[in-house]
Design an enzyme around this catalytic site. Sequence first.
Site, PDB file in Angstrom:
ATOM      1  N   GLN A   1       0.849  -1.211   0.000  1.00 23.15           N
ATOM      2  CA  GLN A   1       0.000   0.000   0.000  1.00 23.15           C
ATOM      3  C   GLN A   1       0.869   1.239   0.000  1.00 23.15           C
ATOM      4  O   GLN A   1       0.375   2.352  -0.103  1.00 23.15           O
ATOM      5  CB  GLN A   1      -0.865   0.012   1.261  1.00 23.15           C
ATOM      6  CG  GLN A   1      -1.818  -1.130   1.335  1.00 23.15           C
ATOM      7  CD  GLN A   1      -2.210  -1.408   2.777  1.00 23.15           C
ATOM      8  OE1 GLN A   1      -3.204  -0.900   3.276  1.00 23.15           O
ATOM      9  NE2 GLN A   1      -1.442  -2.218   3.455  1.00 23.15           N
ATOM     10  N   ASN A   2       2.175   1.051   0.156  1.00 23.94           N
ATOM     11  CA  ASN A   2       3.069   2.203   0.289  1.00 23.94           C
ATOM     12  C   ASN A   2       3.333   2.860  -1.061  1.00 23.94           C
ATOM     13  O   ASN A   2       3.511   2.174  -2.065  1.00 23.94           O
ATOM     14  CB  ASN A   2       4.391   1.758   0.934  1.00 23.94           C
ATOM     15  CG  ASN A   2       4.167   1.159   2.312  1.00 23.94           C
ATOM     16  OD1 ASN A   2       3.126   1.397   2.920  1.00 23.94           O
ATOM     17  ND2 ASN A   2       5.112   0.377   2.799  1.00 23.94           N
TER      18      ASN A   2
ATOM     19  N   HIS B   1      -1.528   1.299  -4.394  1.00 26.22           N
ATOM     20  CA  HIS B   1      -1.914   2.714  -4.223  1.00 26.22           C
ATOM     21  C   HIS B   1      -1.041   3.650  -5.060  1.00 26.22           C
ATOM     22  O   HIS B   1      -1.143   4.863  -4.912  1.00 26.22           O
ATOM     23  CB  HIS B   1      -1.828   3.126  -2.745  1.00 26.22           C
ATOM     24  CG  HIS B   1      -2.901   2.503  -1.895  1.00 26.22           C
ATOM     25  ND1 HIS B   1      -2.868   2.492  -0.517  1.00 26.22           N
ATOM     26  CD2 HIS B   1      -4.053   1.855  -2.244  1.00 26.22           C
ATOM     27  CE1 HIS B   1      -3.947   1.865  -0.053  1.00 26.22           C
ATOM     28  NE2 HIS B   1      -4.669   1.470  -1.080  1.00 26.22           N
TER      29      HIS B   1
HETATM   30  P1  OAD Z   1      -1.170   2.321   9.016  1.00 24.99           P
HETATM   31  O1  OAD Z   1      -0.464   3.564   9.439  1.00 24.99           O
HETATM   32  O2  OAD Z   1      -2.659   2.284   9.089  1.00 24.99           O
HETATM   33  O3  OAD Z   1      -0.625   1.098   9.847  1.00 24.99           O
HETATM   34  C1  OAD Z   1       0.727   0.877  10.049  1.00 24.99           C
HETATM   35  C2  OAD Z   1       0.869  -0.382  10.861  1.00 24.99           C
HETATM   36  O4  OAD Z   1       2.261  -0.668  10.987  1.00 24.99           O
HETATM   37  C3  OAD Z   1       0.284  -0.276  12.261  1.00 24.99           C
HETATM   38  O5  OAD Z   1      -0.582  -1.370  12.483  1.00 24.99           O
HETATM   39  C4  OAD Z   1       1.519  -0.351  13.174  1.00 24.99           C
HETATM   40  O6  OAD Z   1       1.260  -1.044  14.380  1.00 24.99           O
HETATM   41  C5  OAD Z   1       2.503  -1.126  12.305  1.00 24.99           C
HETATM   42  N1  OAD Z   1       3.921  -0.861  12.601  1.00 24.99           N
HETATM   43  C6  OAD Z   1       4.494   0.284  13.065  1.00 24.99           C
HETATM   44  N2  OAD Z   1       5.829   0.136  13.167  1.00 24.99           N
HETATM   45  C7  OAD Z   1       6.120  -1.137  12.754  1.00 24.99           C
HETATM   46  C8  OAD Z   1       7.327  -1.899  12.620  1.00 24.99           C
HETATM   47  N3  OAD Z   1       8.517  -1.395  12.932  1.00 24.99           N
HETATM   48  N4  OAD Z   1       7.230  -3.179  12.163  1.00 24.99           N
HETATM   49  C9  OAD Z   1       6.027  -3.718  11.848  1.00 24.99           C
HETATM   50  N5  OAD Z   1       4.864  -3.044  11.955  1.00 24.99           N
HETATM   51  C10 OAD Z   1       4.900  -1.778  12.399  1.00 24.99           C
HETATM   52  O7  OAD Z   1      -0.630   2.011   7.542  1.00 24.99           O
HETATM   53  P2  OAD Z   1      -1.255   1.106   6.396  1.00 24.99           P
HETATM   54  O8  OAD Z   1      -1.897  -0.111   6.953  1.00 24.99           O
HETATM   55  O9  OAD Z   1      -0.209   0.965   5.373  1.00 24.99           O
HETATM   56  O10 OAD Z   1      -3.904   4.808   1.894  1.00 24.99           O
HETATM   57  O11 OAD Z   1      -2.362   2.103   5.855  1.00 24.99           O
HETATM   58  C11 OAD Z   1      -3.087   1.763   4.739  1.00 24.99           C
HETATM   59  C12 OAD Z   1      -3.472   2.967   3.954  1.00 24.99           C
HETATM   60  O12 OAD Z   1      -4.078   3.948   4.787  1.00 24.99           O
HETATM   61  C13 OAD Z   1      -2.319   3.731   3.314  1.00 24.99           C
HETATM   62  O13 OAD Z   1      -1.838   3.143   2.156  1.00 24.99           O
HETATM   63  C14 OAD Z   1      -3.001   5.028   2.983  1.00 24.99           C
HETATM   64  C15 OAD Z   1      -3.756   5.251   4.278  1.00 24.99           C
HETATM   65  O14 OAD Z   1      -4.954   5.861   4.197  1.00 24.99           O
HETATM   66  C16 OAD Z   1      -4.133   5.796   0.997  1.00 24.99           C
HETATM   67  O15 OAD Z   1      -3.578   6.859   1.076  1.00 24.99           O
HETATM   68  C17 OAD Z   1      -5.141   5.452  -0.062  1.00 24.99           C
END
Ligand code: OAD
Length: 250
Positions: free
Chosen positions: A108-109, A126
């Site tokens: 998603q990044n 994305h």
């Molecule tokens: P989030 O910011 O929602 O979630 C990030 C996740 O990474 C969280 O569950 C954290 O607990 C976890 N995390 C943090 N540090 C970590 C580490 N060192 N190792 C492993 N995990 C860790 O990000 P996404 O799930 O990517 O979409 O968000 C999805 C989408 O929401 C993005 O692509 C974006 C946003 O809205 C759009 O812009 C369309």
Amino acid sequence: MDNPDQLKEAAKLVQDSRRILVITGAGISAEAGLPTYRGVGGLYNDGRTHEGMAIEDALSGETFEERPDLTWRYLTQIEAACRGTRPSRAHQILAELERSSEVVILTQNVDGLHTLAGSTNVIDIHGDYRDLRCTGCGATQRVEDYAGLQVPPRCEKCQGVIRPEVVLFGEMLPMRKLDKLAQESRKGFDLYLSIGTSSLFPYIAGPMLYAANNGKPTIEINPVETTISPFMRFRFAQKAGEVLEQLTRR
Ligand code: OAD
């Protein structure tokens, strides 16, 4: 690590898997120094912009149509947070995993770090913020960063508003990338790995839950529990780099 037996078992799975689907989110890039969207230090934690608008609305396709200047203001903030970052150890390990298995990365990044690390089969569902397209004439260009861009940037040829090739809130996912994912899924995977994502979107949680329902091995790496956590065969509540290092140690 407080779960050595589980790690050993999961590492054996990684080693024995011919085809692996890896689903990643902002957490994998957190170790490259990028802020996540949600959770600790998340960009959307305040929830609202200066204008009192929800950040999801400011970054929506609808707002972009009406107020591209506003959407661009937040796009430039996200880009500024990404500028100059290099792939993390976790990105590198996933790229190295291609030496022993076929690896498909669904991310998603929009930061392009998987490709920069050397992964060759990346579905960036994305998009990538460095790819720009004119909404008027469709001309495309790739930029290194947004330094010096007027906000909103306009096309030199037709004066149309330029946008990044990323999926804004409320927009459809790119059909070409969904097709590619479907094509890869038809070939099947021996292992499903979810790393650093809150798994909020159905197309991200879906493959992991499908795998779990069909008795395929699943691994989640995330310090925080997510909606998919209860269904995973293995769950490691540690950082991506640390766990991947252990899982791929021969
Ligand atoms: P989030 O910011 O929602 O979630 C990030 C996740 O990474 C969280 O569950 C954290 O607990 C976890 N995390 C943090 N540090 C970590 C580490 N060192 N190792 C492993 N995990 C860790 O990000 P996404 O799930 O990517 O979409 O968000 C999805 C989408 O929401 C993005 O692509 C974006 C946003 O809205 C759009 O812009 C369309």
